[in-house]
Write a protein that holds these residues in place. Sequence first.
Motif, PDB file in Angstrom:
ATOM      1  N   THR A 202       0.860  -1.187   0.000  1.00  0.00           N
ATOM      2  CA  THR A 202       0.000   0.000   0.000  1.00  0.00           C
ATOM      3  C   THR A 202       0.899   1.241   0.000  1.00  0.00           C
ATOM      4  O   THR A 202       2.113   1.137   0.258  1.00  0.00           O
ATOM      5  CB  THR A 202      -0.860   0.032   1.277  1.00  0.00           C
ATOM      6  OG1 THR A 202       0.051   0.129   2.392  1.00  0.00           O
ATOM      7  CG2 THR A 202      -1.706  -1.216   1.421  1.00  0.00           C
ATOM      8  N   ALA A 203       0.266   2.402  -0.214  1.00  0.00           N
ATOM      9  CA  ALA A 203       1.048   3.653  -0.230  1.00  0.00           C
ATOM     10  C   ALA A 203       1.800   3.823   1.094  1.00  0.00           C
ATOM     11  O   ALA A 203       2.969   4.229   1.120  1.00  0.00           O
ATOM     12  CB  ALA A 203       0.123   4.834  -0.483  1.00  0.00           C
ATOM     13  N   ASP A 204       1.149   3.472   2.202  1.00  0.00           N
ATOM     14  CA  ASP A 204       1.796   3.591   3.514  1.00  0.00           C
ATOM     15  C   ASP A 204       2.991   2.654   3.633  1.00  0.00           C
ATOM     16  O   ASP A 204       4.041   3.016   4.162  1.00  0.00           O
ATOM     17  CB  ASP A 204       0.806   3.216   4.631  1.00  0.00           C
ATOM     18  CG  ASP A 204      -0.127   4.351   4.949  1.00  0.00           C
ATOM     19  OD1 ASP A 204      -0.223   5.264   4.108  1.00  0.00           O
ATOM     20  OD2 ASP A 204      -0.757   4.317   6.022  1.00  0.00           O
ATOM     21  N   GLU A 205       2.797   1.426   3.137  1.00  0.00           N
ATOM     22  CA  GLU A 205       3.899   0.446   3.223  1.00  0.00           C
ATOM     23  C   GLU A 205       5.078   0.867   2.349  1.00  0.00           C
ATOM     24  O   GLU A 205       6.244   0.765   2.752  1.00  0.00           O
ATOM     25  CB  GLU A 205       3.398  -0.944   2.802  1.00  0.00           C
ATOM     26  CG  GLU A 205       2.535  -1.606   3.864  1.00  0.00           C
ATOM     27  CD  GLU A 205       1.654  -2.734   3.319  1.00  0.00           C
ATOM     28  OE1 GLU A 205       0.884  -3.285   4.116  1.00  0.00           O
ATOM     29  OE2 GLU A 205       1.723  -3.044   2.107  1.00  0.00           O
ATOM     30  N   VAL A 206       4.774   1.355   1.157  1.00  0.00           N
ATOM     31  CA  VAL A 206       5.843   1.822   0.263  1.00  0.00           C
ATOM     32  C   VAL A 206       6.578   2.991   0.941  1.00  0.00           C
ATOM     33  O   VAL A 206       7.811   3.051   0.949  1.00  0.00           O
ATOM     34  CB  VAL A 206       5.266   2.242  -1.112  1.00  0.00           C
ATOM     35  CG1 VAL A 206       6.311   2.946  -1.952  1.00  0.00           C
ATOM     36  CG2 VAL A 206       4.716   1.021  -1.844  1.00  0.00           C
ATOM     37  N   ALA A 207       5.803   3.899   1.537  1.00  0.00           N
ATOM     38  CA  ALA A 207       6.408   5.055   2.206  1.00  0.00           C
ATOM     39  C   ALA A 207       7.307   4.597   3.357  1.00  0.00           C
ATOM     40  O   ALA A 207       8.404   5.119   3.550  1.00  0.00           O
ATOM     41  CB  ALA A 207       5.310   5.986   2.723  1.00  0.00           C
ATOM     42  N   ARG A 208       6.838   3.597   4.114  1.00  0.00           N
ATOM     43  CA  ARG A 208       7.634   3.100   5.254  1.00  0.00           C
ATOM     44  C   ARG A 208       8.952   2.504   4.772  1.00  0.00           C
ATOM     45  O   ARG A 208      10.017   2.788   5.299  1.00  0.00           O
ATOM     46  CB  ARG A 208       6.829   2.057   6.033  1.00  0.00           C
ATOM     47  CG  ARG A 208       7.611   1.372   7.141  1.00  0.00           C
ATOM     48  CD  ARG A 208       6.756   1.028   8.328  1.00  0.00           C
ATOM     49  NE  ARG A 208       5.935   2.156   8.720  1.00  0.00           N
ATOM     50  CZ  ARG A 208       4.630   2.076   8.988  1.00  0.00           C
ATOM     51  NH1 ARG A 208       4.014   0.917   8.921  1.00  0.00           N
ATOM     52  NH2 ARG A 208       3.956   3.147   9.343  1.00  0.00           N
ATOM     53  N   GLN A 209       8.872   1.699   3.711  1.00  0.00           N
ATOM     54  CA  GLN A 209      10.097   1.084   3.174  1.00  0.00           C
ATOM     55  C   GLN A 209      11.033   2.152   2.605  1.00  0.00           C
ATOM     56  O   GLN A 209      12.246   2.069   2.752  1.00  0.00           O
ATOM     57  CB  GLN A 209       9.749   0.090   2.070  1.00  0.00           C
ATOM     58  CG  GLN A 209       8.965  -1.125   2.554  1.00  0.00           C
ATOM     59  CD  GLN A 209       8.481  -1.940   1.364  1.00  0.00           C
ATOM     60  OE1 GLN A 209       9.263  -2.581   0.683  1.00  0.00           O
ATOM     61  NE2 GLN A 209       7.183  -1.894   1.092  1.00  0.00           N
ATOM     62  N   ALA A 210      10.446   3.156   1.960  1.00  0.00           N
ATOM     63  CA  ALA A 210      11.283   4.235   1.400  1.00  0.00           C
ATOM     64  C   ALA A 210      11.965   4.998   2.533  1.00  0.00           C
ATOM     65  O   ALA A 210      13.139   5.360   2.427  1.00  0.00           O
ATOM     66  CB  ALA A 210      10.430   5.171   0.549  1.00  0.00           C
ATOM     67  N   ALA A 211      11.242   5.240   3.622  1.00  0.00           N
ATOM     68  CA  ALA A 211      11.859   5.939   4.764  1.00  0.00           C
ATOM     69  C   ALA A 211      12.982   5.076   5.352  1.00  0.00           C
ATOM     70  O   ALA A 211      14.048   5.587   5.720  1.00  0.00           O
ATOM     71  CB  ALA A 211      10.797   6.249   5.823  1.00  0.00           C
ATOM     72  N   LEU A 212      12.764   3.767   5.399  1.00  0.00           N
ATOM     73  CA  LEU A 212      13.802   2.875   5.939  1.00  0.00           C
ATOM     74  C   LEU A 212      15.050   2.890   5.056  1.00  0.00           C
ATOM     75  O   LEU A 212      16.165   2.669   5.525  1.00  0.00           O
ATOM     76  CB  LEU A 212      13.269   1.446   6.072  1.00  0.00           C
ATOM     77  CG  LEU A 212      12.319   1.243   7.252  1.00  0.00           C
ATOM     78  CD1 LEU A 212      11.722  -0.159   7.246  1.00  0.00           C
ATOM     79  CD2 LEU A 212      13.036   1.506   8.584  1.00  0.00           C
TER      80      LEU A 212
END
Length: 454
Positions: A202-212
């Motif tokens: 999801t957009a949130d999951e992609v964002a979390r991985q990108a932040a990581l």
Amino acid sequence: MTDVMKPPVAMPPFEYTPRPYTGPSREEVLALRSQYVNPALFTLYRDPLMIVEGKMQYLFDETGRRYLDFFAGIVTVSCGHCHPKVVQRVQEQVGTLQHTSTIYLHPNLSLLARKLASKMPAGLDVTYFVNSGSEANDLAVTMARLFTGNSEVIAVRNAYHGGSPSSLALTSHHTWKYPLPPQAGVHHTLCPDPSISRLTGTADEVARQAALDIRELIRYSTPGRIAAFIAEPIQGVGGVTRGGPNYFREAYAIVREHGGLCISDEVQTGFGRTGEHYWGFQNYGVTPDIVTMAKGIGNGAPLAAVTTRREIAESLTQRIHFNTFGGNPVSMAAGLAVLEVIDEDGLQENARKVGGRLLRGLRRLQEHHALVGEARGMGLMLGVELVADRSTRAPATAQTLAVLEAAREMGLLLGKGGLEGNVLRIKPPMCITADDADFALDVLDRALTRVGRS
Ligand SMILES: Cc1ncc(COP(=O)(O)O)c(C=O)c1O
């Protein structure tokens, strides 16, 4: 698909007669430009358009033909072309004192700095003025390096932060990069936008991985401490891309854990353009340490700024910092008038309302035209990604140019962006009306139908 029998929606009437144009012909201007002007310039259309006058959301060519401007001089004309209040204030100042410099006191500089502070979260209340977004980002990074004592800077892939040597190092598009030795100390982290990311979820999951990925980048590629993280709240040149709402919160936390300052590049997203908020970062509930701005702050005047906390701003006092035109009284007068007009004319609210209407209309076009991969954005910072194939999202680059040309023929000027040049950029002066939006949607519908068929 458009009902082609339906009569076209007319451009809304506008009580204004442009002055008769008496200058050199379009052909002469083109020839002079080809012979004498910087050969790296490009024009948007196959047959270059000459614009000689502007009034609010409209532009006029040398024949007096009117166009609805949906690109605003590249997201720069915030209040409207030649907005009467901005013109009056600039004219008064030009006729009174055009230039001294910051070695003398002048009220405009201090007044605009105070006005900007009033628009910022508490603590962000000291401003440096410069002349362009590139300079603003250069200065922000310099300050962050001096303040933190660290040198490494992280920018986001698909970002555009300017064309000067050091801001170009932050920019992350091969199309702008010259084959010259890169500037040291700049790293690019993954873009959190799901439409261009290889990350899944999801957009949130992609964002979390990108932040990581920021954490990984710091761990593998830096001494462990960084000077800054710079990002646009919505990537503009990159094609109106952004991560899920959690991205900035998570990214800022990781950056701060490693000693870095967070820089928000508000060159396109500032001054109410995203509708809900005055600054783009406010859409994500974060507070940066440094805010850079340009374009919309001047409504066309060469004006840019860096606002930060006093202790960070003081990092430049250890040596001389000077900028001849930074703080120029005419640019300051323009900036002051622009900030007043944004409030008085309710432009942020207009961006929210008319932008919402446009986005809803663009999403309807997405349902009817296979060429439209995605309509996205906020307020009056909108993008329409055109794809040759929805399942692979293969970019429809040639078709994007064709849509731009067809829209121009019908009186609508759009922008183009994205690494593959397949995103229509819609960023008009924030004074456009609901009727302008409906006219533009009809033009787009017809242009997409025409190009989709060919
Ligand atoms: C987000 C962003 N930052 C910085 C810049 C650079 O601004 P300038 O062209 O004024 O140097 C731009 C220009 O398009 C921009 O869009």
